[in-house]
Write a protein that holds these residues in place. Structure first.
Motif, mmCIF file in Angstrom:
data_model
loop_
_atom_site.group_PDB
_atom_site.id
_atom_site.type_symbol
_atom_site.label_atom_id
_atom_site.label_comp_id
_atom_site.label_asym_id
_atom_site.label_seq_id
_atom_site.Cartn_x
_atom_site.Cartn_y
_atom_site.Cartn_z
ATOM 1 N N SER A 100 -14.698 2.699 -75.131
ATOM 2 C CA SER A 100 -15.507 3.870 -74.909
ATOM 3 C C SER A 100 -16.753 3.164 -76.688
ATOM 4 C CB SER A 100 -15.584 5.436 -74.889
ATOM 5 O OG SER A 100 -14.739 5.433 -74.256
ATOM 6 N N VAL A 101 -16.491 2.913 -77.437
ATOM 7 C CA VAL A 101 -17.244 2.925 -78.875
ATOM 8 C C VAL A 101 -17.420 1.305 -78.777
ATOM 9 C CG1 VAL A 101 -17.642 2.842 -81.873
ATOM 10 C CG2 VAL A 101 -15.700 4.507 -79.761
ATOM 11 N N ALA A 102 -17.303 0.870 -78.423
ATOM 12 C CA ALA A 102 -17.576 -0.973 -78.243
ATOM 13 C C ALA A 102 -19.259 -0.589 -77.292
ATOM 14 C CB ALA A 102 -16.690 -1.676 -77.851
ATOM 15 N N GLU A 103 -18.751 -0.763 -76.077
ATOM 16 C CA GLU A 103 -19.658 -0.425 -74.775
ATOM 17 C C GLU A 103 -21.271 0.471 -75.538
ATOM 18 O OE1 GLU A 103 -18.257 0.388 -71.703
ATOM 19 O OE2 GLU A 103 -17.489 -0.993 -71.054
ATOM 20 N N PHE A 149 -14.082 -4.442 -89.763
ATOM 21 C CA PHE A 149 -13.466 -5.070 -88.832
ATOM 22 C C PHE A 149 -12.043 -5.132 -88.270
ATOM 23 C CE2 PHE A 149 -12.717 -9.857 -86.748
ATOM 24 C CZ PHE A 149 -13.477 -9.368 -85.833
ATOM 25 N N GLY A 150 -12.234 -3.048 -88.200
ATOM 26 C CA GLY A 150 -10.432 -3.041 -87.205
ATOM 27 C C GLY A 150 -10.910 -3.099 -86.430
ATOM 28 N N SER A 151 -9.917 -2.457 -85.641
ATOM 29 C CA SER A 151 -9.500 -3.064 -83.377
ATOM 30 C C SER A 151 -10.904 -2.572 -82.884
ATOM 31 C CB SER A 151 -8.536 -2.190 -82.626
ATOM 32 O OG SER A 151 -8.613 -0.558 -82.701
ATOM 33 N N ILE A 152 -11.591 -1.216 -83.331
ATOM 34 C CA ILE A 152 -13.137 -1.377 -82.463
ATOM 35 C C ILE A 152 -14.020 -1.972 -83.002
ATOM 36 C CG2 ILE A 152 -14.623 0.137 -82.193
ATOM 37 C CD1 ILE A 152 -12.825 2.480 -82.789
ATOM 38 N N GLY A 153 -14.426 -2.805 -84.564
ATOM 39 C CA GLY A 153 -15.104 -3.843 -84.136
ATOM 40 C C GLY A 153 -14.417 -4.699 -83.803
ATOM 41 N N GLN A 154 -13.245 -4.828 -84.012
ATOM 42 C CA GLN A 154 -12.552 -6.803 -83.158
ATOM 43 C C GLN A 154 -13.321 -6.876 -81.250
ATOM 44 O OE1 GLN A 154 -8.975 -7.648 -84.069
ATOM 45 N NE2 GLN A 154 -9.214 -6.766 -86.422
ATOM 46 N N LEU A 155 -12.954 -5.211 -81.281
ATOM 47 C CA LEU A 155 -13.713 -5.118 -79.454
ATOM 48 C C LEU A 155 -14.675 -5.747 -79.436
ATOM 49 C CD1 LEU A 155 -12.807 -5.120 -76.610
ATOM 50 C CD2 LEU A 155 -12.639 -2.698 -77.010
#
Length: 307
Positions: A100-103, A149-155
């Motif tokens: 949701s955050v990445a989108e 660049f954690g999980s959300i940044g990577q996605l």
């Protein structure tokens, strides 16, 4: 056993908990600290989002609590050390709202770069601002700079690369040769060069002493002219007044803020009339689907802790 839920949670997950335990589900509790403190001593588990402040007197009142479930990932509203000192586990819903955050980041970046989506009233009124709105920019070929660049940044990087963006990232906790960079096809970069190079800067950081005020006025001024800034991480990282000035002066091409130093955000004169600015009420990670995922993860963790 008794579970207290002080903020909104998906009803299906609440029913899962009710099937096994007594549940007090009252989303208004987040704004009624005195009442929450009064019933905290009877809670074997407490489930919160980001508004309930699990610290100080509330932690002290959790006399028999085994677990605090966080419907999300940020923990700045929870005194984790104080909880752990009392034997209370703090359990965030790691990864459940990442998509949701990445989108949100990609969607708002597209909106801000293109700059045409706020023309409905003009077009409906018979004005035809085609010439004025013909200079929007495409996402493809632009550079996305990820700060954190954690999980959300990577996605977010994976989605951006699929749309033809170049992606660079800065993370103070990762070495330049960390596998996360090479696995994602992302170039590691120091913060200052990243800000100078990126067409879109997206923040993915916790709010701690070293990140508070990280994007101060001087760093905002150092961003690439015409770049856009997206903050879905935590308020307090961005100088909000400095950002507003940069937008008004035309140094930035746009900004989207989903988080603020004070929430709920009181009326702010410095945001009034800012061009190409999107303000949303801390909902980047909250969609129908992510709420279901986050709630299900926390329900599972709470049930495991109580058995």
């Amino acid at each position: 056993m008794r579970i207290v839920i002080s903020e909104f949670m998906d009803e299906a997950a609440v029913e899962r908990l009710r099937a096994r335990h007594e549940v007090l589900y009252d989303p208004a509790l987040a704004d009624e600290a005195q009442r929450l403190h009064a019933i905290a001593g009877e809670a074997d588990a407490l489930i919160v989002r980001n508004r309930t402040q699990v610290r100080g007197d509330l932690v002290a009142a959790l006399a028999r609590c085994r677990i605090v479930g966080r419907l999300g990932v940020g923990l700045d509203n929870i005194d984790v050390a104080a909880c752990e000192a009392r034997g209370i586990r703090v359990a965030p819903a790691t990864g459940a709202n990442a998509l949701s955050v990445a989108e949100y980041v990609i969607g708002t970046a597209m909106l801000l770069l293109r700059g045409v989506y706020l023309s409905t009233e003009q077009v409906a009124a018979g004005t035809w601002p085609r010439a004025a709105l013909s200079n929007g920019r495409e996402l493809n070929g632009k550079t996305l700079g990820l700060v954190g660049f954690g999980s959300i940044g990577q996605l977010t990087a994976r989605l951006a690369r699929a749309l033809g963006m170049q992606v660079v990232a800065y993370d103070a906790m990762l070495a330049a040769d960390a596998p996360a960079f090479s696995a994602s096809g992302v170039q590691p970069m120091a913060l200052e060069p990243l800000l100078a190079a990126a067409d879109v800067v997206s923040l993915h950081l916790p709010l701690v002493a070293s990140t508070r005020g990280l994007m101060h006025a001087e760093r905002i001024a150092a961003m690439k002219p015409g770049a856009v800034l997206v903050n879905t991480s935590r308020g307090g990282i961005v100088d909000e007044a400095g950002l507003a000035r940069a937008l008004r002066e035309g140094r930035l091409g746009g900004a989207a803020l989903d988080v603020f130093d004070t929430e709920p955000l009181p009326a702010q004169e410095h945001f009034a009339g800012c061009p190409n600015l999107v303000l949303t009420p801390h909902v980047a990670g909250v969609t129908r689907e992510s709420n279901e995922r986050v709630s299900d993860v926390i329900a599972t963790l709470v049930l495991e802790a109580l058995h």
